[in-house]
Design a protein around this motif. Structure first.
Motif, mmCIF file in Angstrom:
data_model
loop_
_atom_site.group_PDB
_atom_site.id
_atom_site.type_symbol
_atom_site.label_atom_id
_atom_site.label_comp_id
_atom_site.label_asym_id
_atom_site.label_seq_id
_atom_site.Cartn_x
_atom_site.Cartn_y
_atom_site.Cartn_z
ATOM 1 N N CYS A 136 18.663 41.219 -6.527
ATOM 2 C CA CYS A 136 18.351 40.480 -7.744
ATOM 3 C C CYS A 136 18.099 39.022 -7.373
ATOM 4 O O CYS A 136 18.448 38.567 -6.276
ATOM 5 C CB CYS A 136 19.481 40.584 -8.778
ATOM 6 N N MET A 137 17.489 38.287 -8.303
ATOM 7 C CA MET A 137 17.235 36.861 -8.059
ATOM 8 C C MET A 137 17.024 36.153 -9.390
ATOM 9 O O MET A 137 16.712 36.788 -10.413
ATOM 10 C CB MET A 137 16.008 36.664 -7.168
ATOM 11 N N PHE A 138 17.195 34.825 -9.360
ATOM 12 C CA PHE A 138 16.918 34.001 -10.530
ATOM 13 C C PHE A 138 15.534 33.383 -10.357
ATOM 14 O O PHE A 138 15.296 32.564 -9.464
ATOM 15 C CB PHE A 138 17.997 32.926 -10.688
ATOM 16 N N LEU A 139 14.624 33.791 -11.230
ATOM 17 C CA LEU A 139 13.214 33.457 -11.052
ATOM 18 C C LEU A 139 12.902 31.985 -11.252
ATOM 19 O O LEU A 139 11.885 31.491 -10.754
ATOM 20 C CB LEU A 139 12.358 34.277 -12.025
ATOM 21 N N CYS A 140 13.765 31.250 -11.936
ATOM 22 C CA CYS A 140 13.441 29.858 -12.234
ATOM 23 C C CYS A 140 13.488 28.973 -10.997
ATOM 24 O O CYS A 140 12.736 27.986 -10.917
ATOM 25 C CB CYS A 140 14.365 29.317 -13.320
ATOM 26 N N VAL A 141 14.363 29.285 -10.031
ATOM 27 C CA VAL A 141 14.498 28.403 -8.868
ATOM 28 C C VAL A 141 14.341 29.124 -7.527
ATOM 29 O O VAL A 141 13.975 28.493 -6.527
ATOM 30 C CB VAL A 141 15.864 27.681 -8.880
ATOM 31 N N SER A 142 14.626 30.414 -7.477
ATOM 32 C CA SER A 142 14.589 31.119 -6.200
ATOM 33 C C SER A 142 13.158 31.496 -5.825
ATOM 34 O O SER A 142 12.280 31.611 -6.682
ATOM 35 C CB SER A 142 15.470 32.366 -6.256
ATOM 36 N N ARG A 143 12.952 31.717 -4.512
ATOM 37 C CA ARG A 143 11.607 31.999 -4.025
ATOM 38 C C ARG A 143 11.665 33.185 -3.074
ATOM 39 O O ARG A 143 12.541 34.054 -3.230
ATOM 40 C CB ARG A 143 11.018 30.740 -3.372
ATOM 41 N N SER A 144 10.800 33.263 -2.102
ATOM 42 C CA SER A 144 10.754 34.399 -1.181
ATOM 43 C C SER A 144 10.881 33.918 0.260
ATOM 44 O O SER A 144 10.320 32.887 0.636
ATOM 45 C CB SER A 144 9.443 35.171 -1.350
ATOM 46 N N CYS A 145 11.599 34.708 1.042
ATOM 47 C CA CYS A 145 11.678 34.428 2.481
ATOM 48 C C CYS A 145 10.472 34.985 3.226
ATOM 49 O O CYS A 145 10.121 34.496 4.302
ATOM 50 C CB CYS A 145 12.958 35.030 3.071
ATOM 51 N N GLY A 146 9.876 36.036 2.675
ATOM 52 C CA GLY A 146 8.754 36.686 3.331
ATOM 53 C C GLY A 146 7.453 36.566 2.565
ATOM 54 O O GLY A 146 7.341 35.785 1.621
ATOM 55 N N ASP A 147 6.473 37.360 2.963
ATOM 56 C CA ASP A 147 5.157 37.290 2.354
ATOM 57 C C ASP A 147 5.086 37.954 0.982
ATOM 58 O O ASP A 147 4.142 37.714 0.225
ATOM 59 C CB ASP A 147 4.114 37.957 3.264
ATOM 60 N N ARG A 148 6.108 38.806 0.648
ATOM 61 C CA ARG A 148 5.967 39.623 -0.551
ATOM 62 C C ARG A 148 7.322 39.977 -1.153
ATOM 63 O O ARG A 148 8.291 40.266 -0.439
ATOM 64 C CB ARG A 148 5.203 40.899 -0.197
ATOM 65 N N LEU A 149 7.378 39.945 -2.458
ATOM 66 C CA LEU A 149 8.518 40.434 -3.216
ATOM 67 C C LEU A 149 8.004 41.447 -4.250
ATOM 68 O O LEU A 149 6.898 41.313 -4.769
ATOM 69 C CB LEU A 149 9.211 39.296 -3.988
ATOM 70 N N VAL A 150 8.831 42.449 -4.521
ATOM 71 C CA VAL A 150 8.529 43.402 -5.579
ATOM 72 C C VAL A 150 9.654 43.316 -6.605
ATOM 73 O O VAL A 150 10.826 43.520 -6.266
ATOM 74 C CB VAL A 150 8.398 44.839 -5.059
ATOM 75 N N LEU A 151 9.288 43.004 -7.851
ATOM 76 C CA LEU A 151 10.273 42.826 -8.909
ATOM 77 C C LEU A 151 10.183 43.952 -9.923
ATOM 78 O O LEU A 151 9.108 44.538 -10.136
ATOM 79 C CB LEU A 151 10.045 41.484 -9.623
ATOM 80 N N ASP A 152 11.303 44.249 -10.559
ATOM 81 C CA ASP A 152 11.352 45.280 -11.591
ATOM 82 C C ASP A 152 10.916 44.673 -12.927
ATOM 83 O O ASP A 152 11.698 44.492 -13.845
ATOM 84 C CB ASP A 152 12.766 45.859 -11.690
#
Length: 316
Positions: free
Chosen positions: A299-315
Motif C-alpha cells: 500500500c502507499m499514500f498517493l499524495c506524497v509517496s512515489r516509486s522506486c522503480g519504473d512502474r507501479l500497479v495500483l488497485d
C-alpha cells in the motif's frame, strides 16, 4: 470536502486548557455515529472550506457524540483560529472518517508518552488499557500546567499512573529513565511535537522491533525522492497507464486519469489516500506507516509517496 463527509452540529464548545478548546459533535437528528477505536481521527471540514484532522478523544462507547480538542496555533494555516474565534455551538461542520492509522495493539504493558496536545489520541488508549486490565503508565509533558488539556480529568481518574511534567516546573521529560532499559513486554505509544518524537525514537533505538508507535501532527522532514525521473503507474481496474513526472504527485496523476481517490491533508499525515499496491516498490514518503508496513510494499499514500522503480500497479 472528503466525499464521505457527514454534517454534524457543534453541541458543546468549552475551554479545556490555556489555548485549547474541545468540541462535542453530534448528528443534527441525534442519530448514531460510526463506531471508532482508540487512535482514530476525523477530518473536520469547517464552514469556510478548511479541512483539518483531529484525534477523537472522547468516550468511544458513546454512540452519539464525538469529542475533539483543538490547540490554537498562531503560526498555523488558519484552521485552529477559525475554531477558536468563529465556531459556535449550533454551527454545522463536515466530518469525514473516522480512520485509524495509530491503533492500540494488544500488550501486557503500555507506556504512553504525550507532549502537549498530543494527549488527545492517547486519552482513549488509556481508557482502553484500563478497561482491559493492562499495566500502563502515562508520561505527560507540557509547557505549563495550565496549558495541559485534560490534566485534571486524567489525574482524578487514574492517580499515580499519570505522571504530569510541566516544563516550567520540572524541565523536559526524563526519557532516559523511562526508556533507557528496553522492556520486551511493553508497547510505547507517543504523540506530540516533532522534537519529542525524535527524542523518543532515539531513546527506543535499542528496543525490540515494533515496540514504539508514534503519531505525527505534521509531516516528517523529507530527503530527496529515490528517483527524479518519470515513472509509470497502471490503474489495474480501469486498464489505464499514466506517466508521473517529477513535478506531479501520484495522486494528481491518477486523478487526471479518472481515478476517484479521496484525499485531505495531501502532506502524508492523515491517511485518507491510502491505496493498495499490486506490483512494484513504492518510495514511501508519508508520516503514517511503520517500518514493517512500508517493507510489505502492499500500500502507499498517493499524495506524497512515489516509486522506486519504473512502474507501479495500483488497485484503482
Amino acid at each position: 470536502m472528503p466525499g464521505n463527509a457527514a454534517t454534524l452540529t457543534v453541541s458543546v464548545k468549552e475551554d479545556v486548557a490555556e489555548g485549547v478548546v474541545s468540541l462535542t459533535l453530534a448528528r443534527p437528528d441525534g442519530a448514531r455515529l460510526p463506531d471508532w477505536t482508540p487512535g482514530s481521527h476525523i477530518d473536520l471540514v469547517l464552514p469556510d472550506g478548511t479541512t483539518r484532522q483531529y484525534s477523537l478523544c472522547g468516550d468511544r462507547w458513546d454512540a452519539h457524540t464525538y469529542r475533539i480538542a483543538v490547540l490554537r496555533e498562531p503560526a498555523g494555516r488558519g484552521g485552529s483560529a477559525y475554531v477558536h474565534d468563529r465556531l459556535r455551538p449550533g454551527d454545522r461542520v463536515g466530518v469525514g472518517g473516522p480512520r485509524n492509522h495509530f491503533p492500540l495493539v494488544p500488550s501486557e504493558k503500555y507506556l504512553f508518552i504525550a507532549g502537549g496536545i498530543g494527549i488527545t489520541p492517547l486519552l482513549p488508549m488509556v481508557r482502553q488499557a484500563e478497561l482491559l486490565g493492562a499495566d500502563w503508565q502515562l508520561l505527560y509533558g507540557g509547557r505549563t500546567r495550565a496549558s495541559m488539556a485534560f490534566r485534571e480529568e486524567l489525574t482524578e481518574a487514574y492517580g499515580e499512573r499519570v505522571h504530569v511534567v510541566p516544563q516550567d516546573e520540572l524541565g523536559l521529560l526524563d526519557l532516559a529513565t523511562w526508556l533507557g532499559i528496553p522492556r520486551p513486554d511493553t508497547k510505547v505509544y507517543c504523540c506530540g511535537p516533532a522534537p519529542l518524537l525524535a527524542a523518543v525514537e532515539a531513546a527506543c533505538a535499542a528496543w525490540p522491533p515494533y515496540a514504539l508507535r508514534v503519531e505525527r501532527f505534521t509531516s516528517a522532514a523529507q530527503t530527496a525522492p529515490v528517483r527524479d525521473t518519470p515513472f509509470e503507474v497502471e490503474l489495474r481496474r480501469t486498464g489505464r497507464t499514466v506517466t508521473v513526472t517529477p513535478e506531479v504527485s501520484v495522486l494528481d496523476a491518477v486523478r487526471r486519469a479518472g481515478a476517484d481517490v479521496l484525499s485531505s491533508c495531501e502532506q502524508g499525515t492523515c491517511g485518507t489516500c491510502l491505496t493498495p499496491v499490486l506490483e512494484g516498490q513504492p518510495d514511501h514518503r508519508d508520516s503514517v506507516l511503520a517500518d514493517h508496513e512500508r517493507a510489505a510494499n502492499d500500500c502507499m499514500f498517493l499524495c506524497v509517496s512515489r516509486s522506486c522503480g519504473d512502474r507501479l500497479v495500483l488497485d484503482l
